[in-house]
Each structure stands twice: as structure tokens, then as C-alpha cells.
Scaffold this active site. Structure first.
Site, PDB file in Angstrom:
ATOM      1  N   ASP A 175      40.452  40.398  38.551  1.00 25.84           N
ATOM      2  CA  ASP A 175      41.660  40.282  39.667  1.00 25.84           C
ATOM      3  C   ASP A 175      42.932  39.871  38.844  1.00 25.84           C
ATOM      4  O   ASP A 175      44.109  40.304  38.960  1.00 25.84           O
ATOM      5  CB  ASP A 175      41.262  39.546  40.761  1.00 25.84           C
ATOM      6  CG  ASP A 175      40.487  40.321  41.795  1.00 25.84           C
ATOM      7  OD1 ASP A 175      40.848  41.678  41.824  1.00 25.84           O
ATOM      8  OD2 ASP A 175      39.595  39.862  42.504  1.00 25.84           O
ATOM      9  N   VAL A 176      42.751  38.822  38.238  1.00 21.76           N
ATOM     10  CA  VAL A 176      43.941  37.854  37.738  1.00 21.76           C
ATOM     11  C   VAL A 176      44.617  38.617  36.720  1.00 21.76           C
ATOM     12  O   VAL A 176      46.058  38.941  36.727  1.00 21.76           O
ATOM     13  CB  VAL A 176      43.400  36.557  37.287  1.00 21.76           C
ATOM     14  CG1 VAL A 176      44.507  35.847  36.338  1.00 21.76           C
ATOM     15  CG2 VAL A 176      42.853  35.621  38.273  1.00 21.76           C
TER      16      VAL A 176
END
Length: 393
Positions: A175-176
């Protein structure tokens, strides 16, 4: 102080982590981020606790998870599933440069908010779509979760002890990193728009991003066709580059070249290893990894951690301690680099919340921390008043 992205406005229809990471980064650099949230519920991560912000009367509904990716934003509560809410989004877009969303592919069609629905009315709009597998391909309908991306994209097959189970990273790194790729792509698309007057859609997928950051391991496979195996904390191409058990704890040894290896062997009293043809070069050390690591492990197990770390530092050998988070955030280095910050927050009993700072240090337009992560809908009235004034003009 004017930020690098001062004057840029982003309409953020994303939630969870990838999209909010991208928009928080843009917000830190000066952009005005309008976060659209469901009335009464908001971003799902608000409930992803404990821990929650501690209020005067106990825990609030503001989770630490939500705080991590939502500063420098204003929150407006809109139900985009209603015609009125969807129209408000279109009205707001008249004042925005960027829209970012992470609905399933086609998920915004029914509200008239897809890129196809908006591109003619807003030809300069940069429209960033984040999904699990992308807008195309046989898996486009599958949900996008960080764990699934790490599993499908291969990183879990490389992570963990050789005899253990495949392991995800401890943070939502798929996600990051998708958020990082998204923010970079948005800036590139804005550059194109400023030069050409054309907006465009950005199609970015968690799995694509995870595959991209296989980096050397992925290219090792493509070059050799050998499937990598899990090595725990060992490096696929450098030896010794890993964690070692010391007499009183653990330490990282990150020898990057043959000269460093020679100095390391001298430091620990094993000069003969550096002169042995089996270990003198990194290529030889890779071939004879198991025997070398067994020998080094036996030697290091009798040495003190702090002694080794001090000696490596004095001899310019990369290495160091394995810090816990209390060690990290209480360190002089974190203070000097302003990687721990405090921001005023209306719900906090102490009046503020602690957050992780932005790592980018501009010399002319530094990142700024203007707004704490907002309470759901906190800025609805102000944003709608601004919109009304704009429409009147």
C-alpha cells in the site's frame, strides 16, 4: 511559508492506506487536499484500533492507523451514492487539479464519476485510479488488499526464514509503495498537463507496484531463471550482510565490499578468513556462504554487541544495532531530522498527537504540517461555503 505544491488542489476519494499515503505526501508539500468521506462512518481506518487517540473521557474514534496517513487534509462528509452527493463532487472538481480514487475498477461508473464520465467536462483533470490489479487484465475485478498484493506479487516467497512460512512485511508496504508511485505519477501527469493543457487518467495497481519493487531479486530471476529462496536476514548478492547473534544481543553486519570484509576479519581476530581464496572475494563468499556464516556466527557469539558496533564504526565497516521503536523515536538522530512531530488535535486529551515526520528535506520549500488528521466531516461547512462563493463568482 509557501510549499512546492502551493495552489494545487486534490479531491481525495480514496481511503485505507495507498491513496491516503499519496495525498498526505502531496499535502505535506503544500497542496490543498479535500478528503471526501461517508457521513457518519468516514475512512474505514478510523476504526482500525486500538490504539485510538486518548480523549478527556477515554479513547476516541480516531485510530493511530488513521492518523498515520491523513494530515494536511480537510474532511468533507458527502454521500456520493446519492445524486446530490455525486453532483457536489462534480461541483468541487471545477476547483480541483487532481482526483484520486481507489474504488474497484468500474466502481464509480454508477455515480457518473468515472474518468470517462468526467474527462470531457474537465479536460485538464489528472485522475488517479488505484486498485488491486489494475483497470485491465483477468484479475481486474479482484479486491486489492496489501496482504494479497504481497502474496501474489512474490515478495512473501522471498521473506522469512528458509524453513519457515512465507512472511509478509510488518507494515503495509505494498500500500505504502503504491502511494509513493501514485504521488510521483500525479506530479508527472501535472507536468504534462502544464505543458500541453491535457489531463489524463493514471491506472496504478498494488500488485504492479509490488512486482516493480522486487528490484534486484526480480531481475536476478529474470537473468538466471533460478527461483530465489527465502534467506531470512541474509542478502542474495552480498556476504556477510545480515543479522548475527552476539553474546548479549543482536547486531547487523553489512559488509559491502572486499576491503570492508578484510577490515571486519581483522576486527574480530579472524584475519585468515580474508586471505582464504574461498572467502577473499564477494563472488567466492556467495559460493561458500554456508561455511563462512557458520564460522562467523561461532566467533561473533562470544563477542559483545556494543564492542562490535563501536569497532565497526571506528573501522568504517557498515553495521549497527537493531533498534526497537522506543530506541528509534527517542534517538538524537530522529530529533535532529524532525522525524517525530506533534500536531494540535481537538480530540486529544493532551491537545496534540504525535506523528511521523516527512523524510523529504527541501532547501527552499520545506514540508509543512498545517492540519492534523481531521475528524470526519470537520470541514464540510467551510468547503461548501468556499464552493458556493466560487460558483457565485
Amino acid at each position: 511559508m509557501t510549499g512546492a505544491l502551493d495552489g494545487l488542489r486534490v479531491l481525495d476519494l480514496s481511503r485505507i492506506l495507498a491513496g491516503p499515503t499519496a495525498t498526505q505526501l502531496l499535502g505535506d508539500f503544500g497542496a490543498d487536499i479535500i478528503k471526501v468521506e461517508r457521513p457518519g462512518l468516514g475512512d474505514e481506518t478510523r476504526a482500525w484500533g486500538p490504539p485510538f487517540v486518548e480523549g478527556v473521557d477515554g479513547p476516541t474514534q480516531e485510530s493511530a492507523y488513521y492518523l498515520c496517513a491523513n494530515r494536511n487534509k480537510r474532511s468533507i462528509a458527502l454521500d456520493i451514492a446519492t445524486p446530490e452527493g455525486a453532483q457536489k463532487v462534480r461541483d468541487l472538481l471545477a476547483t480541483c487539479d487532481v482526483l484520486i480514487e481507489n474504488f474497484k475498477p468500474g466502481g464509480l461508473d454508477k455515480y457518473g464519476l468515472s474518468y470517462a464520465d468526467l474527462k470531457d467536462a474537465f479536460p485538464k483533470l489528472v485522475y488517479c485510479s488505484i486498485s488491486g490489479f489494475g483497470q485491465t487484465g483477468p484479475n481486474r475485478e479482484k479486491p486489492g488488499y496489501d496482504l494479497l498484493a504481497q502474496a501474489y506479487g512474490g515478495i512473501m516467497s522471498l521473506t522469512g526464514e528458509p524453513e519457515g512460512e512465507p512472511m509478509k512485511t510488518a507494515v503495509g508496504i505494498a500500500d505504502v509503495m503504491t502511494g509513493m508511485y501514485a504521488s510521483n505519477a500525479i506530479l508527472a501527469a501535472l507536468r504534462h498537463r502544464d505543458n500541453s493543457g491535457e489531463g489524463q487518467q493514471i491506472d496504478i495497481a498494488l500488485v504492479d507496484c509490488q512486482i516493480a519493487w522486487l528490484i534486484n531479486e526480480g531481475t536476478n530471476y529474470l537473468t538466471s531463471k533460478n527461483i530465489p529462496t527465502r534467506r531470512g536476514n541474509q542478502h542474495p548478492n552480498i556476504v556477510p550482510y545480515q543479522v548475527f547473534q552476539m553474546a548479549d544481543g543482536h547486531a547487523v553486519v553489512a559488509v559491502g565490499n572486499d576491503a570492508q570484509f578484510g577490515r571486519f576479519c581483522t576486527l574480530i581476530g579472524r584475519e585468515e578468513l580474508a586471505n582464504d581464496p574461498q572467502y577473499a572475494t564477494n563472488a567466492a563468499r556467495l559460493v561458500n556462504r554456508d561455511a563462512l556464516i557458520a564460522t562467523l556466527s561461532d566467533t561473533l557469539a562470544g563477542l559483545g554487541r556494543d564492542w562490535l558496533i563501536s569497532g565497526m564504526e571506528a573501522n568504517k565497516i557498515p553495521g549497527g544495532p537493531i533498534n526497537r521503536l522506543d530506541d528509534v523515536f527517542e534517538s538524537d538522530q530522529v530529533a535532529a531530522r524532525e522525524m517525530k512531530i506533534a500536531m494540535p488535535h481537538a480530540s486529544a486529551a493532551t491537545g496534540s498527537v504525535d506523528l511521523i515526520g516527512n523524510p523529504v528535506k527541501f532547501s527552499k520549500t520545506p514540508a509543512t504540517y498545517r492540519r492534523a488528521p481531521p475528524i470526519c466531516g470537520a470541514d464540510t461547512d467551510d468547503i461548501l461555503a468556499e464552493l458556493a462563493a466560487t460558483q457565485k463568482d
